[in-house]
Design a protein around this motif. Structure first.
Motif, PDB file in Angstrom:
ATOM      1  N   TRP A   1      22.741  33.566  57.524  1.00  0.00           N
ATOM      2  CA  TRP A   1      21.347  33.171  57.331  1.00  0.00           C
ATOM      3  C   TRP A   1      21.220  32.079  56.281  1.00  0.00           C
ATOM      4  O   TRP A   1      22.116  31.906  55.450  1.00  0.00           O
ATOM      5  CB  TRP A   1      20.520  34.412  56.965  1.00  0.00           C
ATOM      6  CG  TRP A   1      20.548  34.797  55.510  1.00  0.00           C
ATOM      7  CD1 TRP A   1      19.553  34.625  54.603  1.00  0.00           C
ATOM      8  CD2 TRP A   1      21.632  35.414  54.780  1.00  0.00           C
ATOM      9  NE1 TRP A   1      19.948  35.103  53.364  1.00  0.00           N
ATOM     10  CE2 TRP A   1      21.208  35.576  53.451  1.00  0.00           C
ATOM     11  CE3 TRP A   1      22.922  35.825  55.121  1.00  0.00           C
ATOM     12  CZ2 TRP A   1      22.024  36.140  52.462  1.00  0.00           C
ATOM     13  CZ3 TRP A   1      23.744  36.375  54.143  1.00  0.00           C
ATOM     14  CH2 TRP A   1      23.285  36.531  52.840  1.00  0.00           C
TER      15      TRP A   1
ATOM     16  N   VAL B   1      16.882  41.806  64.171  1.00  0.00           N
ATOM     17  CA  VAL B   1      17.325  41.343  62.858  1.00  0.00           C
ATOM     18  C   VAL B   1      18.813  41.649  62.728  1.00  0.00           C
ATOM     19  O   VAL B   1      19.353  42.463  63.481  1.00  0.00           O
ATOM     20  CB  VAL B   1      16.551  42.037  61.708  1.00  0.00           C
ATOM     21  CG1 VAL B   1      15.093  41.613  61.664  1.00  0.00           C
ATOM     22  CG2 VAL B   1      16.662  43.565  61.802  1.00  0.00           C
TER      23      VAL B   1
ATOM     24  N   CYS C   1      20.591  33.738  61.782  1.00  0.00           N
ATOM     25  CA  CYS C   1      19.243  34.279  61.548  1.00  0.00           C
ATOM     26  C   CYS C   1      18.396  33.250  60.812  1.00  0.00           C
ATOM     27  O   CYS C   1      18.913  32.245  60.315  1.00  0.00           O
ATOM     28  CB  CYS C   1      19.333  35.514  60.648  1.00  0.00           C
ATOM     29  SG  CYS C   1      20.356  36.831  61.314  1.00  0.00           S
ATOM     30  N   ASP C   2      17.102  33.545  60.697  1.00  0.00           N
ATOM     31  CA  ASP C   2      16.270  32.744  59.810  1.00  0.00           C
ATOM     32  C   ASP C   2      16.337  33.369  58.410  1.00  0.00           C
ATOM     33  O   ASP C   2      17.036  34.364  58.199  1.00  0.00           O
ATOM     34  CB  ASP C   2      14.836  32.605  60.353  1.00  0.00           C
ATOM     35  CG  ASP C   2      14.069  33.925  60.351  1.00  0.00           C
ATOM     36  OD1 ASP C   2      14.526  34.892  59.694  1.00  0.00           O
ATOM     37  OD2 ASP C   2      13.011  34.010  61.001  1.00  0.00           O
TER      38      ASP C   2
ATOM     39  N   LEU D   1      15.999  37.058  58.077  1.00  0.00           N
ATOM     40  CA  LEU D   1      17.020  37.849  58.780  1.00  0.00           C
ATOM     41  C   LEU D   1      16.674  38.140  60.228  1.00  0.00           C
ATOM     42  O   LEU D   1      17.310  38.981  60.867  1.00  0.00           O
ATOM     43  CB  LEU D   1      17.332  39.155  58.017  1.00  0.00           C
ATOM     44  CG  LEU D   1      17.722  38.957  56.544  1.00  0.00           C
ATOM     45  CD1 LEU D   1      17.831  40.300  55.816  1.00  0.00           C
ATOM     46  CD2 LEU D   1      19.030  38.189  56.425  1.00  0.00           C
ATOM     47  N   PHE D   2      15.645  37.463  60.787  1.00  0.00           N
ATOM     48  CA  PHE D   2      15.368  37.570  62.231  1.00  0.00           C
ATOM     49  C   PHE D   2      16.374  36.689  62.973  1.00  0.00           C
ATOM     50  O   PHE D   2      16.554  35.517  62.637  1.00  0.00           O
ATOM     51  CB  PHE D   2      13.940  37.132  62.548  1.00  0.00           C
ATOM     52  CG  PHE D   2      12.941  38.223  62.298  1.00  0.00           C
ATOM     53  CD1 PHE D   2      12.584  39.118  63.295  1.00  0.00           C
ATOM     54  CD2 PHE D   2      12.379  38.380  61.038  1.00  0.00           C
ATOM     55  CE1 PHE D   2      11.689  40.145  63.055  1.00  0.00           C
ATOM     56  CE2 PHE D   2      11.481  39.409  60.782  1.00  0.00           C
ATOM     57  CZ  PHE D   2      11.131  40.292  61.801  1.00  0.00           C
ATOM     58  N   ALA D   3      17.033  37.290  63.970  1.00  0.00           N
ATOM     59  CA  ALA D   3      18.059  36.561  64.720  1.00  0.00           C
ATOM     60  C   ALA D   3      17.419  35.426  65.519  1.00  0.00           C
ATOM     61  O   ALA D   3      16.380  35.628  66.159  1.00  0.00           O
ATOM     62  CB  ALA D   3      18.784  37.517  65.656  1.00  0.00           C
ATOM     63  N   SER D   4      18.060  34.253  65.485  1.00  0.00           N
ATOM     64  CA  SER D   4      17.560  33.131  66.278  1.00  0.00           C
ATOM     65  C   SER D   4      17.723  33.446  67.751  1.00  0.00           C
ATOM     66  O   SER D   4      18.801  33.876  68.175  1.00  0.00           O
ATOM     67  CB  SER D   4      18.340  31.854  65.970  1.00  0.00           C
ATOM     68  OG  SER D   4      18.292  31.594  64.614  1.00  0.00           O
TER      69      SER D   4
ATOM     70  N   ALA E   1      25.917  39.041  59.605  1.00  0.00           N
ATOM     71  CA  ALA E   1      24.715  38.177  59.572  1.00  0.00           C
ATOM     72  C   ALA E   1      25.001  36.844  58.881  1.00  0.00           C
ATOM     73  O   ALA E   1      25.694  36.787  57.868  1.00  0.00           O
ATOM     74  CB  ALA E   1      23.587  38.899  58.845  1.00  0.00           C
TER      75      ALA E   1
ATOM     76  N   ALA F   1      16.583  43.926  56.002  1.00  0.00           N
ATOM     77  CA  ALA F   1      16.411  43.515  57.403  1.00  0.00           C
ATOM     78  C   ALA F   1      15.530  44.515  58.144  1.00  0.00           C
ATOM     79  O   ALA F   1      14.633  44.133  58.915  1.00  0.00           O
ATOM     80  CB  ALA F   1      17.773  43.402  58.084  1.00  0.00           C
TER      81      ALA F   1
END
Ligand SMILES: Cc1cc2nc3c(=O)[nH]c(=O)nc-3n(C[C@H](O)[C@H](O)[C@H](O)COP(=O)(O)OP(=O)(O)OC[C@H]3O[C@@H](n4cnc5c(N)ncnc54)[C@H](O)[C@@H]3O)c2cc1C
Length: 392
Positions: A275, A267, A254-255, A258-261, A273, A300
């Motif tokens: 990050w 998220v 994630c960034d 917590l947004f998934a790449s 997770a 998230a």
């Protein structure tokens, strides 16, 4: 708040529940679709290796009752399409979403070809099975792995009066987290409490026709075993994300918010997770602690609602506590990053002490044994970016 009509949460345990509650608390009035592989309401895992093994069934997770009955219980998500925004469940049903929270946690590593009598511990069912096995009074309990689950199970089995051998690959248990000094103390603490500690050795296999009778070690020895519990760490539950377009590398990458790449509207939170932690210069971390899952699930979900532009970085200090033979062992921060450590409170010989860990003289983590108040002070110093010298 941006407009999302439906949010799916996959994984109905601690971080999934906290995501659900945060959405409702924030006033989200769209549809929440919760999917959980387990058949129960979310429950607390920490008691599974402690009080539950001794007969106490209290594992309630406050807030779980808010979920009611209208969710996909006992269902696995098996596929995700992030470009069309849908997921498929193991019964073939299709779930469409505008936003997605991935909270699928982790599962124990297992040794291949384990016979009957060899267990791992993650779920309430695992704990109940193990409890029954322990109550039958096995002569030789072998615990593989001296991490927190292994240490707690060894401690509980000793409290039940059983003979326990703990096999650990490192020179002292939990050395990668506790550092040399505290790990040496922990090894002594196990021995003082009647655990036979076999360090620096791996389990390579098992003997037993049907049921385990012995474990085989990499140094050529064989240990008699009537019951084996393997606490060899966990793997994030990401198999269902294959082909989804998300970046999966030891967890969902994630960034810092917590947004998934690999997707705009996904998220991740909790044990699954990974990050970049801003307290540690963006080092990618995946944290397997209760407090992280508890706080990150909510964070998230709120970030998903707020959208990437308004979302906040998640930078809570990782912290963890375990109880082994009556001692309270706590950790904070990322001790493994340190190039220096020092006892700043107490004395290991007295069984009450705290060790501070620093990198380039700046505090990065701490370990406290029976010193919870001192740890609070050190945690503040870590978050403030103080130097090790400041704790003198
Ligand atoms: C025995 C034990 C003792 C512990 N003790 C402590 C402690 O003392 N202190 C501490 O800080 N931490 C402790 N922990 C760790 C803590 O419990 C975890 O960090 C926490 O449970 C993580 O929560 P989570 O929601 O991220 O993941 P999990 O609790 O692993 O939940 C993930 C959920 O997702 C479900 N799932 C997985 N894949 C799918 C899928 N494809 N579709 C649908 N559902 C899916 C799983 O079945 C599970 O219900 C302990 C853990 C265990 C097992």
């Amino acid at each position: 708040m941006r407009k999302l009509n439906s949010i799916a949460i996959v994984g109905a345990s601690l971080s999934g529940l906290r995501a659900f509650q945060a959405l409702r608390r924030e006033g989200f009035d769209g549809t929440i679709i919760l999917v959980g592989a387990e058949k129960h309401l979310p429950y607390n895992r920490p008691p599974l290796s402690k009080s539950m093994l001794k007969g106490d069934d209290e594992i309630t997770l406050p807030g779980a009752e808010e979920l009611g009955e209208r969710w996909f219980k006992g269902r696995h998500a098996v596929r995700l399409d992030t470009s069309e925004r849908w997921l498929i469940l193991d019964d073939g049903s299709e779930v469409r979403y505008d936003g997605l929270v991935i909270a699928t946690g982790a599962r124990p590593r297992r040794l291949p070809d384990a016979p009957e009598g060899v267990y791992t511990l993650r779920t309430v069912e695992d704990s109940m099975t193990l409890r029954a096995e322990l109550a039958a009074g096995p002569g030789n309990v072998v615990v593989i792995g001296g991490g927190f689950i292994g240490g707690e199970v060894a401690s509980t089995a000793r409290a039940l009066g059983l003979g326990v051998t703990l096999v650990d690959a490192s020179p002292s248990p939990m050395r990668n987290i506790l550092g040399t000094e505290a790990a040496r103390w922990l090894g002594g603490h196990h021995r003082d409490n009647g655990v036979e500690l076999v360090s620096g050795t791996r389990v390579t296999g098992f003997d037993g026709n049907g049921r385990v009778t012995a474990v085989r070690l990499s140094d050529g020895r064989t240990l008699p075993a009537d019951l084996v519990i393997a606490g060899m760490g966990v793997m994030p539950n990401t198999d269902w994300l294959e082909g989804s377009g998300l970046t999966v590398r030891d967890g969902v990458v994630c960034d810092e918010r917590l947004f998934a790449s690999g997707a705009q509207d996904v998220v991740a939170a909790g044990d699954v997770a990974r990050w970049p932690h801003s307290l540690y210069g963006g080092t990618l971390v995946r944290i397997e602690h209760w407090s992280n899952a508890n706080d990150q699930g909510a964070a998230a979900a709120l970030n998903l609602l707020a959208g990437p532009e308004n979302a906040k970085p998640f930078a809570d200090l990782p912290s963890f506590a375990t109880h082994v033979h009556g001692a309270r062992i706590q950790t904070a921060g990322l001790t493994h990053l340190a190039d220096e450590s020092r006892i700043v409170i107490g004395d290991a010989d007295e069984g009450r002490f705290a060790i501070a860990f620093a990198k380039d003289s700046t505090l990065v983590g701490a370990v406290a044994v029976n010193a919870p108040k001192d740890l609070i002070r050190i945690k503040r110093a870590i978050v403030a970016g103080d130097r090790l010298d400041s704790l003198a």
